[in-house]
Design a protein around this motif. Structure first.
Motif, PDB file in Angstrom:
ATOM      1  N   THR A  56       0.880  -1.155  -0.220  1.00  0.00           N
ATOM      2  CA  THR A  56      -0.037  -0.090   0.172  1.00  0.00           C
ATOM      3  C   THR A  56       0.933   1.396   0.094  1.00  0.00           C
ATOM      4  O   THR A  56       1.798   1.465   0.929  1.00  0.00           O
ATOM      5  CB  THR A  56      -0.831   0.085   1.132  1.00  0.00           C
ATOM      6  N   PRO A  57       0.892   2.022  -0.962  1.00  0.00           N
ATOM      7  CA  PRO A  57       1.535   3.447  -0.856  1.00  0.00           C
ATOM      8  C   PRO A  57       1.285   4.256   0.382  1.00  0.00           C
ATOM      9  O   PRO A  57       0.276   4.322   0.738  1.00  0.00           O
ATOM     10  CB  PRO A  57       0.946   4.155  -2.175  1.00  0.00           C
ATOM     11  N   VAL A  58       2.248   4.853   0.774  1.00  0.00           N
ATOM     12  CA  VAL A  58       2.290   5.537   1.878  1.00  0.00           C
ATOM     13  C   VAL A  58       1.669   6.832   1.507  1.00  0.00           C
ATOM     14  O   VAL A  58       1.629   7.219   0.643  1.00  0.00           O
ATOM     15  CB  VAL A  58       3.690   5.723   2.613  1.00  0.00           C
ATOM     16  N   ALA A  59       1.183   7.625   2.896  1.00  0.00           N
ATOM     17  CA  ALA A  59       0.338   8.756   2.511  1.00  0.00           C
ATOM     18  C   ALA A  59       1.408   9.949   1.914  1.00  0.00           C
ATOM     19  O   ALA A  59       2.423   9.790   2.257  1.00  0.00           O
ATOM     20  CB  ALA A  59      -0.148   9.040   3.878  1.00  0.00           C
ATOM     21  N   PRO A  60       0.598  10.877   1.356  1.00  0.00           N
ATOM     22  CA  PRO A  60       1.837  11.675   0.706  1.00  0.00           C
ATOM     23  C   PRO A  60       2.313  12.543   1.617  1.00  0.00           C
ATOM     24  O   PRO A  60       3.586  13.047   1.075  1.00  0.00           O
ATOM     25  CB  PRO A  60       0.701  12.718   0.231  1.00  0.00           C
ATOM     26  N   ARG A  61       1.973  12.821   3.052  1.00  0.00           N
ATOM     27  CA  ARG A  61       2.743  13.597   3.716  1.00  0.00           C
ATOM     28  C   ARG A  61       4.143  12.773   4.104  1.00  0.00           C
ATOM     29  O   ARG A  61       4.886  13.618   4.835  1.00  0.00           O
ATOM     30  CB  ARG A  61       2.042  13.741   5.078  1.00  0.00           C
ATOM     31  N   PHE A  62       4.100  11.599   3.824  1.00  0.00           N
ATOM     32  CA  PHE A  62       5.218  10.834   4.062  1.00  0.00           C
ATOM     33  C   PHE A  62       6.260  10.545   2.930  1.00  0.00           C
ATOM     34  O   PHE A  62       7.276   9.968   3.137  1.00  0.00           O
ATOM     35  CB  PHE A  62       4.997   9.506   4.933  1.00  0.00           C
ATOM     36  N   ASP A  63       5.718  10.885   1.730  1.00  0.00           N
ATOM     37  CA  ASP A  63       6.337  10.594   0.788  1.00  0.00           C
ATOM     38  C   ASP A  63       6.283  11.881  -0.421  1.00  0.00           C
ATOM     39  O   ASP A  63       5.080  12.035  -0.750  1.00  0.00           O
ATOM     40  CB  ASP A  63       6.111   9.338   0.161  1.00  0.00           C
ATOM     41  N   VAL A  64       7.396  12.528  -0.718  1.00  0.00           N
ATOM     42  CA  VAL A  64       7.096  13.627  -1.664  1.00  0.00           C
ATOM     43  C   VAL A  64       6.488  13.268  -2.904  1.00  0.00           C
ATOM     44  O   VAL A  64       6.219  13.783  -4.144  1.00  0.00           O
ATOM     45  CB  VAL A  64       8.266  14.528  -1.614  1.00  0.00           C
ATOM     46  N   ASN A  65       6.908  11.990  -3.468  1.00  0.00           N
ATOM     47  CA  ASN A  65       6.792  11.390  -4.597  1.00  0.00           C
ATOM     48  C   ASN A  65       5.363  11.136  -4.985  1.00  0.00           C
ATOM     49  O   ASN A  65       4.963  10.688  -6.259  1.00  0.00           O
ATOM     50  CB  ASN A  65       7.771  10.201  -5.053  1.00  0.00           C
ATOM     51  N   ALA A  66       4.510  10.647  -3.892  1.00  0.00           N
ATOM     52  CA  ALA A  66       3.264  10.394  -3.880  1.00  0.00           C
ATOM     53  C   ALA A  66       2.049  11.241  -4.475  1.00  0.00           C
ATOM     54  O   ALA A  66       2.408  12.670  -4.135  1.00  0.00           O
ATOM     55  CB  ALA A  66       2.855   9.999  -2.463  1.00  0.00           C
ATOM     56  N   PRO A  67       1.368  11.149  -5.368  1.00  0.00           N
ATOM     57  CA  PRO A  67       0.439  11.990  -6.084  1.00  0.00           C
ATOM     58  C   PRO A  67      -0.728  12.387  -4.764  1.00  0.00           C
ATOM     59  O   PRO A  67      -1.059  11.774  -4.095  1.00  0.00           O
ATOM     60  CB  PRO A  67      -0.135  11.356  -7.239  1.00  0.00           C
ATOM     61  N   ASP A  68      -0.985  13.708  -5.014  1.00  0.00           N
ATOM     62  CA  ASP A  68      -2.145  14.246  -4.158  1.00  0.00           C
ATOM     63  C   ASP A  68      -3.175  15.199  -5.029  1.00  0.00           C
ATOM     64  O   ASP A  68      -2.485  15.458  -6.053  1.00  0.00           O
ATOM     65  CB  ASP A  68      -1.387  15.150  -3.021  1.00  0.00           C
ATOM     66  N   LEU A  69      -4.322  15.175  -4.335  1.00  0.00           N
ATOM     67  CA  LEU A  69      -5.217  16.152  -4.919  1.00  0.00           C
ATOM     68  C   LEU A  69      -5.250  17.586  -4.089  1.00  0.00           C
ATOM     69  O   LEU A  69      -6.117  18.530  -4.890  1.00  0.00           O
ATOM     70  CB  LEU A  69      -6.328  15.574  -4.988  1.00  0.00           C
ATOM     71  N   TYR A  70      -4.466  17.807  -2.975  1.00  0.00           N
ATOM     72  CA  TYR A  70      -4.567  19.080  -2.394  1.00  0.00           C
ATOM     73  C   TYR A  70      -4.085  20.119  -3.313  1.00  0.00           C
ATOM     74  O   TYR A  70      -4.630  21.316  -3.694  1.00  0.00           O
ATOM     75  CB  TYR A  70      -4.009  19.040  -1.153  1.00  0.00           C
ATOM     76  N   ILE A  71      -2.745  20.070  -3.819  1.00  0.00           N
ATOM     77  CA  ILE A  71      -2.147  21.014  -4.520  1.00  0.00           C
ATOM     78  C   ILE A  71      -2.811  21.450  -6.025  1.00  0.00           C
ATOM     79  O   ILE A  71      -3.132  22.576  -6.308  1.00  0.00           O
ATOM     80  CB  ILE A  71      -0.573  20.551  -4.876  1.00  0.00           C
ATOM     81  N   PRO A  72      -3.308  20.455  -6.859  1.00  0.00           N
ATOM     82  CA  PRO A  72      -4.000  20.589  -8.044  1.00  0.00           C
ATOM     83  C   PRO A  72      -5.392  21.266  -7.686  1.00  0.00           C
ATOM     84  O   PRO A  72      -5.875  22.286  -8.530  1.00  0.00           O
ATOM     85  CB  PRO A  72      -4.226  19.130  -8.478  1.00  0.00           C
ATOM     86  N   ALA A  73      -6.041  20.735  -6.748  1.00  0.00           N
ATOM     87  CA  ALA A  73      -7.387  21.619  -6.183  1.00  0.00           C
ATOM     88  C   ALA A  73      -7.108  23.151  -5.961  1.00  0.00           C
ATOM     89  O   ALA A  73      -8.037  23.992  -6.551  1.00  0.00           O
ATOM     90  CB  ALA A  73      -8.331  20.640  -5.468  1.00  0.00           C
ATOM     91  N   MET A  74      -6.172  23.422  -5.040  1.00  0.00           N
ATOM     92  CA  MET A  74      -5.863  24.465  -4.682  1.00  0.00           C
ATOM     93  C   MET A  74      -5.191  25.423  -5.702  1.00  0.00           C
ATOM     94  O   MET A  74      -5.715  26.547  -6.100  1.00  0.00           O
ATOM     95  CB  MET A  74      -4.969  24.713  -3.416  1.00  0.00           C
ATOM     96  N   ALA A  75      -4.408  24.962  -6.491  1.00  0.00           N
ATOM     97  CA  ALA A  75      -3.940  25.606  -7.699  1.00  0.00           C
ATOM     98  C   ALA A  75      -4.818  25.980  -8.895  1.00  0.00           C
ATOM     99  O   ALA A  75      -5.135  26.795  -9.515  1.00  0.00           O
ATOM    100  CB  ALA A  75      -2.918  24.863  -8.508  1.00  0.00           C
ATOM    101  N   PHE A  76      -5.968  25.012  -8.910  1.00  0.00           N
ATOM    102  CA  PHE A  76      -7.048  25.410 -10.168  1.00  0.00           C
ATOM    103  C   PHE A  76      -7.734  26.433  -9.422  1.00  0.00           C
ATOM    104  O   PHE A  76      -8.161  27.353 -10.381  1.00  0.00           O
ATOM    105  CB  PHE A  76      -7.942  24.017 -10.187  1.00  0.00           C
TER     106      PHE A  76
END
Length: 312
Positions: A142-162
């Motif tokens: 299971t991929p670790v949560a984004p806050r523990f891995d900078v390479n993991a994709p997230d939706l927070y930055i794309p949503a706020m950036a949009f």
């Protein structure tokens, strides 16, 4: 003296008194036959006023309400328990159906970020050239949560950036006296439409090329949404320094997002070859490489297409 006068004087005259009619006394509980209206002030009139409950404004005290009587009934307890069980079953059914169409539990993973992760991710999007390790970390498959891995994709930055991109576009249109709610809505809907077209085109290409990858639709939305960060920087620099600042900053962000997408998607689309360290050979692997290059090259083109008209 005349005899008649003597007779009249000697005989006493009888006075006629007015005749008295006997009026029958009214019995208790009987109304006066000569009375036009009932006397409502009487204690016996229609049962009013015998005992008035305090605080009821003169009206007789009423009995308990039917709702209170129902709640004290044992049958009502059974009805309440049955209703609670039905509500619980309905909630469970709704949760299952929502997870079937909208993976809420998966969406929580993509928003598990913190301030440190956001700062590192923004730095990686702008300066991806010095980053070495691009593999996503796993814990028990299971991929670790984004806050523990900078390479993991997230939706927070794309949503706020949009959202920020739409606001910056409104600001740019306002400085040029071209702002209108319809134009701002057109700008936001165009960005969403292009994002949808991108996702559908990539999914269709992956199906046609028969790529066996763990790249999900949400991952695609996350990776494709990172380009809004560079678009915001380009428009802001264009507002501050004109066309020169716009092209310089947007050009840098376009190169950065191209490198970022290449190094990220090659591990997803070319996962088998990258994991084994085998060079890209064969027609299928070449198609995968072309697909990766096409997705990465489309990001700078869309960044320019969605922002060039905002800077004049």
């Amino acid at each position: 003296m005349h005899p008649a006068g003597l007779a009249a004087a000697g005989t006493p005259r009888l006075r006629k008194w007015p005749s008295k009619r006997r009026v029958p006394m009214s019995q208790p509980g009987m109304a006066d036959p000569h009375q036009l209206f009932d006397d409502t002030s009487s204690a016996h009139s229609r049962g009013y006023g015998a005992q008035r409950a305090p605080g009821n404004l003169g009206y007789p005290a009423t009995s308990a309400s039917p709702q209170a009587a129902f709640l004290t009934n044992p049958v009502s307890d059974m009805a309440v328990a049955y209703g609670s069980s039905l509500a619980a079953q309905g909630k469970e059914l709704v949760d299952k159906n929502i997870d079937r169409f909208i993976p809420v539990s998966k969406l929580k993973y993509y928003f598990a970020v913190d301030t440190v992760y956001v700062g590192k991710k923004l730095g990686l999007l702008i300066f991806p050239y010095l980053h070495q390790d691009w593999e996503v970390q796993y814990q028990q498959d299971t991929p670790v949560a984004p806050r523990f891995d900078v390479n993991a994709p997230d939706l927070y930055i794309p949503a706020m950036a949009f959202i920020t991109y739409v606001l910056v576009a409104g600001l740019a249109l306002g400085t040029q006296d071209r702002f209108s709610p319809d134009l701002l809505g057109l700008q936001a809907s165009s960005a969403l439409a292009w994002l949808t077209v991108e996702v559908l085109a990539i999914l269709l290409s992956l199906y046609l090329v028969t790529v066996n990858t763990d790249l999900t639709t949400i991952d695609l939305v996350a990776f494709l949404g990172y380009k809004y960060v560079g678009m915001i920087g380009g428009v802001l620099m264009g507002l501050l320094f004109g066309k020169i600042g716009y092209y310089l900053v947007l050009g840098w962000c376009c190169m950065s997002i191209f490198v970022f997408m290449i190094r990220t998607l090659r591990l997803k689309i070319l996962s088998e070859a990258a994991a084994e360290g085998v060079p890209v050979r064969g027609a299928r692997n070449q198609l995968r490489m072309y697909l990766t290059m096409a997705v990465a090259a489309a990001q700078p083109l869309l960044m320019y297409w969605l922002t060039f008209h905002l800077v004049r």
